[in-house]
Structure formats: C-alpha cells, structure tokens
Design a protein around this motif. Structure first.
Motif, PDB file in Angstrom:
ATOM      1  N   VAL A  79      60.035  53.140  31.169  1.00 56.52           N
ATOM      2  CA  VAL A  79      59.085  52.394  30.341  1.00 56.52           C
ATOM      3  C   VAL A  79      59.354  52.671  28.862  1.00 56.52           C
ATOM      4  CG1 VAL A  79      56.662  51.988  29.807  1.00 56.52           C
ATOM      5  CG2 VAL A  79      57.346  52.503  32.157  1.00 56.52           C
ATOM      6  N   GLU A  80      59.495  51.600  28.100  1.00 61.02           N
ATOM      7  CA  GLU A  80      59.596  51.696  26.637  1.00 61.02           C
ATOM      8  C   GLU A  80      58.315  51.154  26.045  1.00 61.02           C
ATOM      9  OE1 GLU A  80      60.593  49.993  22.581  1.00 61.02           O
ATOM     10  OE2 GLU A  80      60.195  48.855  24.399  1.00 61.02           O
ATOM     11  N   ARG A  81      57.647  51.984  25.237  1.00 61.01           N
ATOM     12  CA  ARG A  81      56.402  51.597  24.583  1.00 61.01           C
ATOM     13  C   ARG A  81      56.649  51.521  23.085  1.00 61.01           C
ATOM     14  NH1 ARG A  81      55.407  55.452  28.506  1.00 61.01           N
ATOM     15  NH2 ARG A  81      53.829  54.977  30.088  1.00 61.01           N
ATOM     16  N   GLU A  82      56.147  50.482  22.467  1.00 59.14           N
ATOM     17  CA  GLU A  82      56.344  50.287  21.032  1.00 59.14           C
ATOM     18  C   GLU A  82      55.010  49.902  20.392  1.00 59.14           C
ATOM     19  OE1 GLU A  82      58.340  46.861  18.322  1.00 59.14           O
ATOM     20  OE2 GLU A  82      59.674  47.805  19.807  1.00 59.14           O
ATOM     21  N   VAL A  83      54.697  50.524  19.272  1.00 56.46           N
ATOM     22  CA  VAL A  83      53.477  50.187  18.537  1.00 56.46           C
ATOM     23  C   VAL A  83      53.832  49.927  17.071  1.00 56.46           C
ATOM     24  CG1 VAL A  83      52.878  52.609  18.064  1.00 56.46           C
ATOM     25  CG2 VAL A  83      51.095  50.863  18.038  1.00 56.46           C
ATOM     26  N   ASP A  84      53.353  48.823  16.556  1.00 57.95           N
ATOM     27  CA  ASP A  84      53.521  48.454  15.143  1.00 57.95           C
ATOM     28  C   ASP A  84      52.128  48.382  14.508  1.00 57.95           C
ATOM     29  OD1 ASP A  84      56.548  47.097  14.724  1.00 57.95           O
ATOM     30  OD2 ASP A  84      55.792  47.132  16.782  1.00 57.95           O
ATOM     31  N   VAL A  85      51.903  49.204  13.469  1.00 59.21           N
ATOM     32  CA  VAL A  85      50.609  49.232  12.794  1.00 59.21           C
ATOM     33  C   VAL A  85      50.798  48.798  11.345  1.00 59.21           C
ATOM     34  CG1 VAL A  85      48.613  50.628  12.166  1.00 59.21           C
ATOM     35  CG2 VAL A  85      49.857  51.126  14.287  1.00 59.21           C
ATOM     36  N   PHE A  86      49.975  47.827  10.915  1.00 56.92           N
ATOM     37  CA  PHE A  86      50.017  47.326   9.539  1.00 56.92           C
ATOM     38  C   PHE A  86      48.802  47.857   8.789  1.00 56.92           C
ATOM     39  CE2 PHE A  86      52.637  44.541  12.006  1.00 56.92           C
ATOM     40  CZ  PHE A  86      53.661  44.164  11.165  1.00 56.92           C
ATOM     41  N   LEU A  87      49.047  48.394   7.580  1.00 58.88           N
ATOM     42  CA  LEU A  87      48.024  49.074   6.796  1.00 58.88           C
ATOM     43  C   LEU A  87      47.822  48.408   5.444  1.00 58.88           C
ATOM     44  CD1 LEU A  87      49.343  52.696   7.417  1.00 58.88           C
ATOM     45  CD2 LEU A  87      47.380  51.662   8.577  1.00 58.88           C
ATOM     46  N   THR A  88      46.621  48.537   4.905  1.00 62.43           N
ATOM     47  CA  THR A  88      46.327  48.224   3.513  1.00 62.43           C
ATOM     48  C   THR A  88      45.993  49.536   2.827  1.00 62.43           C
ATOM     49  OG1 THR A  88      45.503  46.020   4.002  1.00 62.43           O
ATOM     50  CG2 THR A  88      44.795  46.992   1.924  1.00 62.43           C
ATOM     51  N   LEU A  89      46.792  49.880   1.787  1.00 60.69           N
ATOM     52  CA  LEU A  89      46.666  51.176   1.134  1.00 60.69           C
ATOM     53  C   LEU A  89      46.423  50.984  -0.356  1.00 60.69           C
ATOM     54  CD1 LEU A  89      49.688  53.008   2.849  1.00 60.69           C
ATOM     55  CD2 LEU A  89      47.264  53.201   3.462  1.00 60.69           C
ATOM     56  N   PRO A  90      45.189  51.188  -0.803  1.00 64.47           N
ATOM     57  CA  PRO A  90      44.936  51.183  -2.251  1.00 64.47           C
ATOM     58  C   PRO A  90      45.723  52.314  -2.921  1.00 64.47           C
ATOM     59  CG  PRO A  90      42.886  50.992  -1.019  1.00 64.47           C
ATOM     60  CD  PRO A  90      43.958  51.356  -0.037  1.00 64.47           C
ATOM     61  N   ALA A  91      45.779  52.298  -4.223  1.00 67.18           N
ATOM     62  CA  ALA A  91      46.494  53.345  -4.956  1.00 67.18           C
ATOM     63  C   ALA A  91      45.965  54.717  -4.551  1.00 67.18           C
ATOM     64  CB  ALA A  91      46.335  53.131  -6.458  1.00 67.18           C
ATOM     65  N   GLY A  92      46.874  55.596  -4.186  1.00 64.43           N
ATOM     66  CA  GLY A  92      46.517  56.948  -3.795  1.00 64.43           C
ATOM     67  C   GLY A  92      46.081  57.103  -2.360  1.00 64.43           C
TER      68      GLY A  92
ATOM     69  N   SER B 146      49.716  46.040   0.428  1.00 70.57           N
ATOM     70  CA  SER B 146      49.206  45.266   1.556  1.00 70.57           C
ATOM     71  C   SER B 146      50.328  45.080   2.579  1.00 70.57           C
ATOM     72  CB  SER B 146      48.697  43.897   1.103  1.00 70.57           C
ATOM     73  OG  SER B 146      47.615  44.055   0.197  1.00 70.57           O
ATOM     74  N   GLY B 147      50.037  45.303   3.819  1.00 65.38           N
ATOM     75  CA  GLY B 147      51.024  45.098   4.887  1.00 65.38           C
ATOM     76  C   GLY B 147      52.015  46.224   5.031  1.00 65.38           C
ATOM     77  N   ALA B 148      51.637  47.425   4.637  1.00 66.31           N
ATOM     78  CA  ALA B 148      52.495  48.578   4.906  1.00 66.31           C
ATOM     79  C   ALA B 148      52.661  48.700   6.433  1.00 66.31           C
ATOM     80  CB  ALA B 148      51.878  49.846   4.324  1.00 66.31           C
ATOM     81  N   HIS B 149      53.907  48.881   6.867  1.00 60.95           N
ATOM     82  CA  HIS B 149      54.209  48.752   8.296  1.00 60.95           C
ATOM     83  C   HIS B 149      54.857  50.034   8.811  1.00 60.95           C
ATOM     84  CE1 HIS B 149      57.061  46.892  11.525  1.00 60.95           C
ATOM     85  NE2 HIS B 149      55.934  47.329  12.085  1.00 60.95           N
ATOM     86  N   ALA B 150      54.322  50.544   9.916  1.00 65.70           N
ATOM     87  CA  ALA B 150      54.907  51.710  10.586  1.00 65.70           C
ATOM     88  C   ALA B 150      55.129  51.354  12.049  1.00 65.70           C
ATOM     89  CB  ALA B 150      54.000  52.920  10.464  1.00 65.70           C
ATOM     90  N   GLN B 151      56.318  51.682  12.535  1.00 67.72           N
ATOM     91  CA  GLN B 151      56.666  51.351  13.929  1.00 67.72           C
ATOM     92  C   GLN B 151      57.070  52.613  14.662  1.00 67.72           C
ATOM     93  OE1 GLN B 151      60.552  49.479  15.246  1.00 67.72           O
ATOM     94  NE2 GLN B 151      59.201  47.698  15.488  1.00 67.72           N
ATOM     95  N   GLY B 152      56.498  52.793  15.850  1.00 67.27           N
ATOM     96  CA  GLY B 152      56.860  53.940  16.677  1.00 67.27           C
ATOM     97  C   GLY B 152      57.271  53.475  18.062  1.00 67.27           C
ATOM     98  N   THR B 153      58.272  54.139  18.656  1.00 64.88           N
ATOM     99  CA  THR B 153      58.789  53.764  19.978  1.00 64.88           C
ATOM    100  C   THR B 153      59.037  55.020  20.801  1.00 64.88           C
ATOM    101  OG1 THR B 153      59.877  51.784  19.110  1.00 64.88           O
ATOM    102  CG2 THR B 153      60.635  52.591  21.231  1.00 64.88           C
ATOM    103  N   LYS B 154      58.702  54.942  22.082  1.00 65.83           N
ATOM    104  CA  LYS B 154      59.006  56.013  23.021  1.00 65.83           C
ATOM    105  C   LYS B 154      59.540  55.401  24.312  1.00 65.83           C
ATOM    106  CE  LYS B 154      55.817  59.715  21.657  1.00 65.83           C
ATOM    107  NZ  LYS B 154      54.728  60.604  22.137  1.00 65.83           N
ATOM    108  N   VAL B 155      60.523  56.063  24.871  1.00 63.11           N
ATOM    109  CA  VAL B 155      61.058  55.678  26.175  1.00 63.11           C
ATOM    110  C   VAL B 155      60.805  56.828  27.128  1.00 63.11           C
ATOM    111  CG1 VAL B 155      63.090  54.988  27.494  1.00 63.11           C
ATOM    112  CG2 VAL B 155      62.827  54.217  25.131  1.00 63.11           C
ATOM    113  N   LEU B 156      60.059  56.533  28.208  1.00 63.10           N
ATOM    114  CA  LEU B 156      59.663  57.570  29.144  1.00 63.10           C
ATOM    115  C   LEU B 156      59.855  57.094  30.579  1.00 63.10           C
ATOM    116  CD1 LEU B 156      56.266  58.522  27.455  1.00 63.10           C
ATOM    117  CD2 LEU B 156      58.417  59.795  27.256  1.00 63.10           C
TER     118      LEU B 156
END
Length: 276
Positions: A187-200, A224-234
């Motif tokens: 199983v490969e699981r992938e998560v993409d999270v989009f963030l809004t980050l004000p200054a600081g 706006s739209g800061a993107h982090a992607q994580g993946t695991k294969v188990l």
C-alpha cells in the motif's frame, strides 16, 4: 416282443443299423439285439467349431482358437498352449511429455525434467491436476493488479497549535481479483496539504500521527497555497482469495502559529496486489 412273434429262442422282428450305428444279436433271450452307436471326432468337431473364434482342421481333426490376422491384434498362444497378450503389446500412442510403449522395459511414464532448485521438491513442488474433461491442468497463473483511490477535500480551518493531530480520514476498500489464492498487498499512501501562512506563521503536516513536514513563512507577506506532500509505502498484509480489505489513513496537521490555516487536503491510496 409280442408283435414280432418273439418267443422261446426266436424272434421275427428285423432291426436295421442306421448311420453310425451297429446292431448285433438275433433278438432271442440268449442272443438279444445290441445296438451300438459310434461317433468319431471328425463327426463332432465341425459342429463345435461352427462359431466365431474357433478353427477346425479337417485333415488333422484338431479344434483350436482362431486368432484374427487383423493389424493391431496382439493375442498370442503361449508356450503352455494358452491364450495370452504379451506385456506392452497393446498399441500405445504417446505425445508431448509422455514416453514409453507400455512394455516392462519401457513403461509409459511422464517425461519429467530435473528439479533445478535448492529447495525440496516434496515441499515446494507445484501441482498438476486433472479437470472434469480429463485434461491435465497446472496451478493457476499468478495475478498482479493495481488499484487507486484519490479524493480532494477543501477546508478553511486553523492549524492547531499543539502536537500534530488528525485533520481528516481517507479510506477505500479493495478486492482481491484472484479467486484461487490470497494476495499480498503493498500500500502506498500519499497526502497533500495546502496551507495559508501569514507572515511569520508556521505549520506541520503528515499522516497517521507522523510529522513529515514543517513550513514557516519567514517573509513579510502571506503565502497562499503552500504545499506539503508526504508519501509512505507499507506492507498492507494479505487478502483471502476473492476477499476484501479496507485501507485507511489519517491526514494530520499541527504546530500551527501566526494564524496558519489549512485549506485543502488530497488523499491518495494506491494498492498493489500480488498472488503467486
């Protein structure tokens, strides 16, 4: 014999010998008629040799078994005078994978090869079976299949300030297409999270309680739209033949500061099923 006027030592009856018969005597008490019948073998044998499978030699008077001269007949007369079929005399047609003619020196056998592996053939050898039509069949062919699930969800939520925690759950059910054997699942699981980050502002993302990324806006304007992607294969375990399995994971966020918010999460599950 009153009608023949027999009496005393005389008799007026006449007895005539027929075919294969002989009459002796005069018909008197002291010398009675004696009828003898003698039938020779030559007279009887033609009668009993009239059926199929029997031969009669008129010159010798011998009755014997009649052996057909048709091609392929292997019935013979043995040294003891009895009928027998020699071992392996029957016609045997062999093809691919079969050898021998059925005789004692060349029995019909499967033309097998040498076991080329280090493991024990008794333990790890496969199976050849006969189907309902009398056809030899090997073990089922292996199957490899891939299934994919993906979903995009939108939010406008603040990232919690504390430790990383569940933001949402993604789940799918997969089915083993092999109805003969269990399937091993990767199983490969992938998560993409989009963030809004004000200054600081800053925030961490990941899944199943595992923080995988931390992003902080060190600039002076909002990202706006800061993107982090994580993946695991188990390894996902095994599914019984034709069975089903539910695969799930949690998308997680945490360590929010400075008004950080998450706006979108994409969850993807890919499952590789292998049955051999």
């Amino acid at each position: 014999m009153a009608r023949c006027q027999c009496g005393g030592d005389g008799c007026n009856c006449v007895v005539i010998a027929g075919e294969n018969a002989e009459v002796t005597g005069a018909g008197s008490t002291l010398n009675p008629y004696v009828v003898s019948a003698v039938i020779g073998c030559e007279d009887v044998r033609p009668c009993i040799s009239a059926g199929d499978g029997i031969s009669y030699d008129a010159s010798t008077g011998v009755v014997s078994a009649h052996l057909s001269g048709q091609a392929g007949n292997n019935v013979a007369i043995g040294p003891d005078g009895g009928l027998f079929v020699p071992t392996g005399a029957a016609t045997v047609s062999v093809g691919c994978g079969i050898t021998g003619d059925g005789s004692a020196s060349a029995p019909v056998t499967a033309n097998t090869g040498a076991w080329p592996y280090a493991c024990d053939v008794d333990t790890f050898g496969g199976v050849v079976a006969c189907d309902s039509n009398g056809v030899l069949r090997s073990e089922p062919r292996g199957k490899v299949s891939m299934t994919r699930y993906g979903e995009t969800r939108t939010y406008n939520r603040a990232v919690p300030a504390g430790r990383i925690q569940r933001a949402d759950t993604f789940s799918t059910t997969i089915t083993n297409p092999d109805t003969c054997r269990p399937a091993f699942v990767v199983v490969e699981r992938e998560v993409d999270v989009f963030l809004t980050l004000p200054a600081g502002a800053g925030a961490a993302t990941g899944f199943d309680g595992d923080e995988m990324y931390y992003t902080r806006n060190s600039g002076s304007s909002t990202i706006s739209g800061a993107h982090a992607q994580g993946t695991k294969v188990l390894a996902g375990g095994t599914i019984p033949a034709g069975g089903r399995m539910t695969v799930t994971f949690d998308a997680t966020v945490g360590r929010g500061s400075g008004g950080a918010r998450y706006t979108q999460i994409i969850g993807i599950i890919r499952c590789l099923m292998i049955s051999l």
